[in-house]
Design a protein around this motif. Sequence first.
Motif, mmCIF file in Angstrom:
data_model
loop_
_atom_site.group_PDB
_atom_site.id
_atom_site.type_symbol
_atom_site.label_atom_id
_atom_site.label_comp_id
_atom_site.label_asym_id
_atom_site.label_seq_id
_atom_site.Cartn_x
_atom_site.Cartn_y
_atom_site.Cartn_z
ATOM 1 N N LYS A 1 93.497 8.962 57.444
ATOM 2 C CA LYS A 1 93.718 7.830 56.535
ATOM 3 C C LYS A 1 94.114 6.567 57.294
ATOM 4 N N HIS A 2 94.710 6.737 58.469
ATOM 5 C CA HIS A 2 95.121 5.534 59.216
ATOM 6 C C HIS A 2 93.913 4.718 59.677
ATOM 7 N N TRP A 3 92.733 5.282 59.559
ATOM 8 C CA TRP A 3 91.530 4.507 59.845
ATOM 9 C C TRP A 3 91.185 3.561 58.694
ATOM 10 N N ALA B 1 99.903 6.005 56.484
ATOM 11 C CA ALA B 1 99.291 6.649 57.649
ATOM 12 C C ALA B 1 99.180 5.657 58.804
ATOM 13 N N ARG B 2 98.847 4.415 58.471
ATOM 14 C CA ARG B 2 98.714 3.388 59.508
ATOM 15 C C ARG B 2 100.082 3.118 60.145
ATOM 16 N N LYS C 1 100.704 6.211 62.394
ATOM 17 C CA LYS C 1 99.813 6.534 63.509
ATOM 18 C C LYS C 1 99.116 5.320 64.117
ATOM 19 N N GLY C 2 99.353 4.145 63.561
ATOM 20 C CA GLY C 2 98.604 2.981 64.051
ATOM 21 C C GLY C 2 97.190 3.004 63.506
#
Lengths: 616, 336
Positions: A286-288, B314-315, B318-319
């Motif tokens: 999801k961080h993408w 999430a960003r 985890k970046g």
Amino acid sequence: MEAQPRPSAPKSVKEIPAVTIRFVGDSGDGMQLTGLEFTRATAIAGNDLQTFPDYPAEIRAPAGTLPGVSGFQIHFSSEPVFTPGDQPDVLVVMNPAALKTNLKDLVAGGTLIVNTGAFIDTNLQKAGYKVNPLTDGSLASYKTHEVDITKLTELALKDSGLNAKEVGRAKNMFALGMMLWMYGRPTEPTMRYLKEKFSTKPDILAGNEKALQAGYNYGETAELFGVTYQVKRAAITPGAYRNVTGNEATAWGILAATKLSGINGFLGSYPITPASDILHELSKHKHWGFTSFQAEDEIAAMCAAIGAAFGGTLAFTTSSGPGIALKQEAIGLALMTELPVVIINVQRGGPSTGLPTKTEQADLLQAIYGRNGESPVPVIAASSPSDCFDATLEAARLAVKYMTPVFLLTDGYIANGQEPWLIPDVKALKPIEVRFRSDPNNFFAYQRDQTTLARDWVRPGTPGLEHRIGGLEKDKLTGGVSYDAENHDTMVRLRAEKVARIAQDIPPTQVHGAPEGDVLVVGWGGTHGAIFTAVSQLRAKGKAVSSVHLRHLNPLPPDLGTLMKRFKTVVVPELNLGQLVKLLRSTHLVDAKSINKVQGKPFKVSELVSRIGEFC
Amino acid sequence: MTTPAKLTKKDFQSDMDPRWCPGCGDYSILAQMQTVLPDLGIPRENFVFVSGIGCSSRFPYYMNTYGFHTIHGRAPAIATGLKMSRPDLSVWVVTGDGDALSIGGNHFIHMMRRNVDLKVLLFNNRIYGLTKGQYSPTSELGKMTKSTPSGSIDAPFNPLSVALGANASFVARSVDVDPKHLQATLLRAAKHKGTAFIEVLQNCNVFNDGAWEHLTEKSVKDSAQVKLEHGKPLVFAKGTKGVRLNGFTPEVVTLGQDGVTEKDLLVHDEKASPSRSMLLAELLGPHFPTPIGVFRAVERPVHHELDQAQLAAAREKKGTGDLHKLLHAGDTWTVS
Ligand code: SF4
């Protein structure tokens, strides 16, 4: 990494060029894990390899029964390897049911390693053995090693504090340790893996480590094994490698495509075997900024992807044959509204529910023709687990360049199969060019680029470009509804022409072997490894046979017609009743011959050697 | 920057002339929509109308906004993908009784349980108009149509009950022939966060003329409808009658008779439990007046906001995604 030094010299070391090992046991025996860990160690030791897992179709078949057997096969070599191996040279058997279902595959005189501890009356009965095969002499023609893995694991973990069930589950580590020793592989990679997996369960971690080491030590000290084997490093291209399954490579290809296009990504999907792992993998990232959406059904999954594409997002849907059948009406909408969506079909045995866990290539015509009306959709296929990465990028690139839905076909065999992958240099990957129109002057929704015939992609939210699209026939310029006869004729031909123009993007077809000769084998998809190896073997025997493997199936490569004419016979092996062969015959008027197999299993190299051999 | 001129009704009229049958109830719904949108303060280019198949689904063509006339029953699914990937847009779904409740029933309920931020108009005319007159999932039992010459044997759906059963956070009913009420309801729906569902009782004067006459005819309107207002008792028939709860059973009472006053009546609460809203949805003629208005308007987590929150979390942790890192994560080895 180098193999760990052996504490004492082995009895004797035999060098062999290649070996195929199959681990088989009850689905509760952890055979997949054993296989994957053996693979990891083998890859690190520098061999080329391919693997194939074989899961039971039923989720919880009763323990010890024939339908509950789970297997994992690995083929590794000091030479390049393209298939997981026809037949195992070594069969590691954890229970009677596994012996019963797998013995027929073992090569004549092959090596059998049997966990005798599981050959008790109840298990023998469940497997349908009236007499114990270990005692009736029926295994006399194999090199059989009897090891009571059950008991030896219990002994090793006697003081571990683990309960009987936990001890039972560690016996796969004992078997793995034994096999690592036998092929001179280090145990460290597995130890590392165990530490990660059981980081919160120190007791279980210690137990598994102990069992692994006990298996390794047993190999070394027991008189049982006279020799160990060495398979030398393969001469492979230098670089950083990893193991990858087809489904992983597909998921990473999707993420890579979003990165390379610079726009957000969206997956609409619905759980289905054997495609669900792509959904699982993408849901982890999801961080993408990548949205993965588990829809209420297959149709909604496709429709949500269309909605996302309309919004200016790089959209994907993943499924398998039955799910694709449900999506087809919506795929028709995507091609009518000329929106880019990549549809990935991890093919399985059909028709209907068919053989969910088995492989097949019988959805090619479904992809090309399976919609109402004249509805051309580009179709490409991946040829190996790692190739799924490149094929996904290609599908996404074509989709946005030509503003069209694109089918990518993989299959259960390469989706679950694993191979080492030379990790691509991210900086060297070609960007996927995306342009959104923002200029309101002279805007017509169905105006086209003269080279690609693609219409403009317009994001809602762009002032001055408000327009309506839909599934009704469109006016060739404005995109408004048109029932005009001439216009419909023009549009049907335009849509066909647009897909046909993709041919200008297809690179020259690579021929394996000489550019002319007696037989040209034409393949597509996951059969690449078997065809390539079979043709190499036939060429080594002096046969004038060559092969090509098609990435692009609709449209076909423009040079294929001339290429086929340079051979006396064209032969098309497929895991269906002859689908590509129909296309070749109808498109090029060649008398192409078919080699078919529909057993839910990939081609064996040996069967292709003999069946292609009949034509040369 | 100059402030853009306020939009007008005309700005929302497309260059395509509506092609519904003359006298069709759809015209009024279109007109009320075009009247209301300029008041929302949303730039025109941020509106998207998504529809399925049927007479109602021609709607997007007549709106000068972004529009997508999709396939039968699938508008909620397409709109869900659009809204998830483009939370900045105001996405409207226009559907009919056949489109939403028959072929698209599955998407309809899942959109509501997820609380996707879509504004949904269901034009309920109790018939298939575009295919020229077959019974629909809201046609009454015994309905004689081309496909049911002996009368329909399928009990109808009540669209509001379906929506409430799917836990829709905003549920309303309005009528094509009541422009004021329809406008007010559209405005409320536009401002709701989450799925806002409006059933619009619509007359198909060609294939099912007068389907709602028993509610909408001037002479019966006051006694056949009860207008729901939050916090107000259920009073109808020009203030002479009301609805009272007798235990769990609703009953019609006459004010002033047997000492009944407004205090005894059921007071409408838009935020009450779904079963309360359901009770209202199940009030049907001829023994009860049909409620018109907002049945339920509650706040609950909105689908795309939950999604965006997960992406952001999430960003944070985890970046942003890094392709090189992704491909090199886990076990790798180098061949030299
Ligand atoms: S058929 Fe009925 S619903 Fe359709 S446009 Fe005509 S009147 Fe309206």
